[in-house]
Motif scaffolding. Structure first.
Motif, short mmCIF file in Angstrom:
data_model
loop_
_atom_site.label_atom_id
_atom_site.label_comp_id
_atom_site.label_asym_id
_atom_site.label_seq_id
_atom_site.Cartn_x
_atom_site.Cartn_y
_atom_site.Cartn_z
N UNK A 94 7.65 -12.53 3.21
CA UNK A 94 7.93 -11.33 3.99
C UNK A 94 8.73 -11.58 5.26
N UNK A 95 9.02 -12.85 5.56
CA UNK A 95 9.80 -13.16 6.76
C UNK A 95 10.77 -14.29 6.45
N UNK A 96 11.64 -14.58 7.41
CA UNK A 96 12.52 -15.74 7.33
C UNK A 96 12.00 -16.91 8.13
N UNK B 46 1.97 -17.61 2.13
CA UNK B 46 2.59 -16.64 1.22
C UNK B 46 3.25 -15.50 1.98
N UNK B 47 2.54 -14.93 2.95
CA UNK B 47 3.09 -13.81 3.72
C UNK B 47 4.32 -14.25 4.51
N UNK C 267 -21.25 -5.50 13.57
CA UNK C 267 -21.83 -5.78 14.87
C UNK C 267 -20.95 -6.59 15.82
N UNK C 268 -19.94 -7.29 15.31
CA UNK C 268 -19.20 -8.20 16.18
C UNK C 268 -17.71 -7.86 16.23
N UNK C 269 -17.01 -7.91 15.10
CA UNK C 269 -15.57 -7.73 15.07
C UNK C 269 -15.19 -6.62 14.08
N UNK C 270 -15.24 -5.36 14.48
CA UNK C 270 -14.85 -4.29 13.55
C UNK C 270 -13.38 -4.40 13.16
N UNK C 271 -13.12 -4.20 11.88
CA UNK C 271 -11.75 -4.17 11.41
C UNK C 271 -11.11 -5.51 11.13
N UNK C 272 -11.82 -6.60 11.34
CA UNK C 272 -11.21 -7.93 11.18
C UNK C 272 -11.19 -8.39 9.74
N UNK C 273 -10.40 -9.41 9.48
CA UNK C 273 -10.33 -10.04 8.16
C UNK C 273 -9.77 -11.44 8.33
N UNK C 274 -10.52 -12.45 7.86
CA UNK C 274 -10.03 -13.82 7.94
C UNK C 274 -9.05 -14.08 6.80
N UNK C 275 -7.89 -14.64 7.10
CA UNK C 275 -6.96 -15.03 6.03
C UNK C 275 -7.31 -16.41 5.50
N UNK C 276 -6.70 -16.78 4.41
CA UNK C 276 -6.69 -18.18 3.96
C UNK C 276 -5.37 -18.79 4.40
N UNK C 277 -5.32 -20.11 4.45
CA UNK C 277 -4.05 -20.74 4.81
C UNK C 277 -3.00 -20.46 3.74
N UNK D 129 -2.05 -5.50 7.49
CA UNK D 129 -1.08 -5.59 8.58
C UNK D 129 -0.59 -7.02 8.82
N UNK D 130 -1.02 -7.99 8.01
CA UNK D 130 -0.53 -9.35 8.19
C UNK D 130 1.00 -9.43 8.09
N UNK D 131 1.64 -8.78 7.11
CA UNK D 131 3.10 -8.84 7.07
C UNK D 131 3.74 -8.30 8.35
N UNK D 132 3.20 -7.19 8.86
CA UNK D 132 3.78 -6.61 10.07
C UNK D 132 3.61 -7.53 11.27
N UNK D 133 2.49 -8.23 11.31
CA UNK D 133 2.26 -9.17 12.42
C UNK D 133 3.35 -10.25 12.41
#
Length: 424
Positions: A352-354, A347-348, A332-342, A289-293
């Motif tokens: 994927x945006x202007x 890239x996203x 146990x802490x953050x379900x569903x999370x994912x850390x991005x790289x810079x 969902x990073x592109x949608x964000x």
């Protein structure tokens, strides 16, 4: 408490209904034996002394002068947990007191520094075949995200207030310089949190009359500071408890006419805004969902508008290698999370945006100090936290989480950025 005193502590009863995978040791002797050998090999690479509660034996320690000691109280339970669920089992073993230490950050930091090399590459490629995968109901769809957020942020406002400073900011502070961060004490934390917020508001050019959208309310400090500048603020959250307290804080500041706080998924945001600010919310979005964000940020920004985003990152190679891995933090802490790289963010945004990334500040050392101050405060509030109904396993879990995070930033394995994005 010293490590030897810890060895004599009477075991807490672990509620099997509340903590089923902590109370239960996996029945996996073959995997446990293999994990024990891997664990011994890994420890030869790190400056940690390993001691056993029942005397010598087991995994050898690193040769040299280590700064931290690890006491293994139940080696077979530790190895079976590692063999069954990898690093999830390592964290659960700490929660169960299969191992302990008097310097948790000191044990975890060298592990974080060598994360990519502790497990042989061929075995790392087998990870998806032998370790648990992400539960389908933790995918960050619109239907699931609110429950994921609630599992962490709706625990208790009083719990967070027990270890956060007066601003109730649950994200990295900004102390001005790495040297200042290294020397910061508790009295420096609240001013540094306000400095972090002010820097983001400056990046987004928030001032009198600015129409501001905040994605991720927290407990309302940014809302208040933006409204005090004369901005008209709309803030979005999926935590009902955060929304309740944030609204109360806004009202107490006499700014209710300038701030609107909605219980709404960011993807459903409407309207047009001069600025968007989001603090450590991207980590909870999920990679797919990073592109949608970022497309949402672009969609709601007026032409010429700015966004200011604070985000935790990890090395790009490790992000790719661990993609799809279900971790202790997820469980146990953050379900569903994912850390991005810079690199992934650039890239996203670029593909994927202007939007255009026009400013970057890395401040991982500031987060290491922030986390240390939180952890020390948390560990000093045992009676208060127990009084809220949280048990000893929960306290060990959160101590491990805070120390694990501090070690990641201290080792440079994790970083945190403030980014400015412009809409032409």
């Amino acid at each position: 408490m010293t490590i030897n005193e810890e060895c004599t502590v009477v075991e807490d009863r672990i509620d099997p209904d509340r903590w089923p995978d902590v109370a239960r040791v996996p029945r996996s002797p073959i995997r446990g034996a293999a994990a024990g050998r891997l664990f011994a090999a890994a420890l030869r690479k790190v400056p940690v002394t390993v001691e056993f509660a029942d005397g010598p034996g087991g995994a050898p320690s690193h040769a040299g002068a280590p700064a931290a000691r690890m006491l293994i109280r139940n080696p077979q339970a530790l190895y079976r947990r590692l063999g069954s669920t990898g690093l999830i089992g390592f964290g659960e073993a700490f929660m169960a007191q299969d191992w302990t230490t008097d310097d948790l950050v000191g044990v975890l930091t060298p592990l974080a520094e060598r994360m990519a090399e502790l497990v042989p590459a061929p075995l790392q490629r087998l990870r998806p075949l032998v370790l648990p995968g992400h539960p389908a109901d933790e995918r960050n769809s619109i239907d699931n995200t609110r429950s994921n957020i609630a599992r962490h942020y709706d625990l208790s406002n009083d719990l967070f207030a027990a270890f956060l400073d007066e601003t109730l900011s649950y994200s990295s502070a900004y102390f001005g310089s790495d040297d200042a961060a290294a020397e910061a004490t508790w009295s420096d934390l609240a001013p540094a949190q306000r400095a972090k917020i002010d820097r983001l508001l400056d990046l987004a050019a928030v001032g009198p009359g600015t129409r501001l959208l905040e994605i991720g309310t927290g407990w309302g400090e940014l809302c208040v500071r933006a409204a005090e500048r004369g901005a008209q603020v709309r803030s979005l959250t999926l935590s009902s408890r955060q929304r309740e307290l944030a609204r109360a804080r806004v009202a107490a500041a006499g700014l209710g006419d300038r701030v609107q706080i909605d219980l709404l998924d960011y993807r459903l945001a409407d309207g047009e805004y001069d600025a968007v600010v989001s603090v450590e919310m991207l980590e909870a979005v999920g990679r797919e969902f990073w592109p949608e964000y970022f497309q949402t940020v672009e969609r709601v920004l007026a032409p010429g508008g700015r966004a200011a985003i604070q985000v935790i990152t990890m090395p790009h190679a490790r992000m790719l290698a661990s993609a799809g891995t279900y971790t202790w933090v997820h469980k146990y802490i953050f379900p569903g999370g994912q850390l991005p790289s810079i690199e992934a963010i650039r890239e996203v945004v670029g593909e994927r945006t202007g939007l255009q990334v026009t400013d970057e500040l890395a401040m991982g050392r500031h987060y290491a100090r922030t986390l240390r101050l939180w952890r020390e405060r948390f560990e000093g509030r045992t009676e208060q936290i127990d009084g809220l109904g949280f048990d000893a396993v929960f306290r060990r879990m959160w101590t491990f989480y805070l120390a694990y995070s501090e070690a990641g930033f201290g080792a440079g394995y994790l970083d945190v950025y403030q980014l400015r994005l412009d809409k032409p």
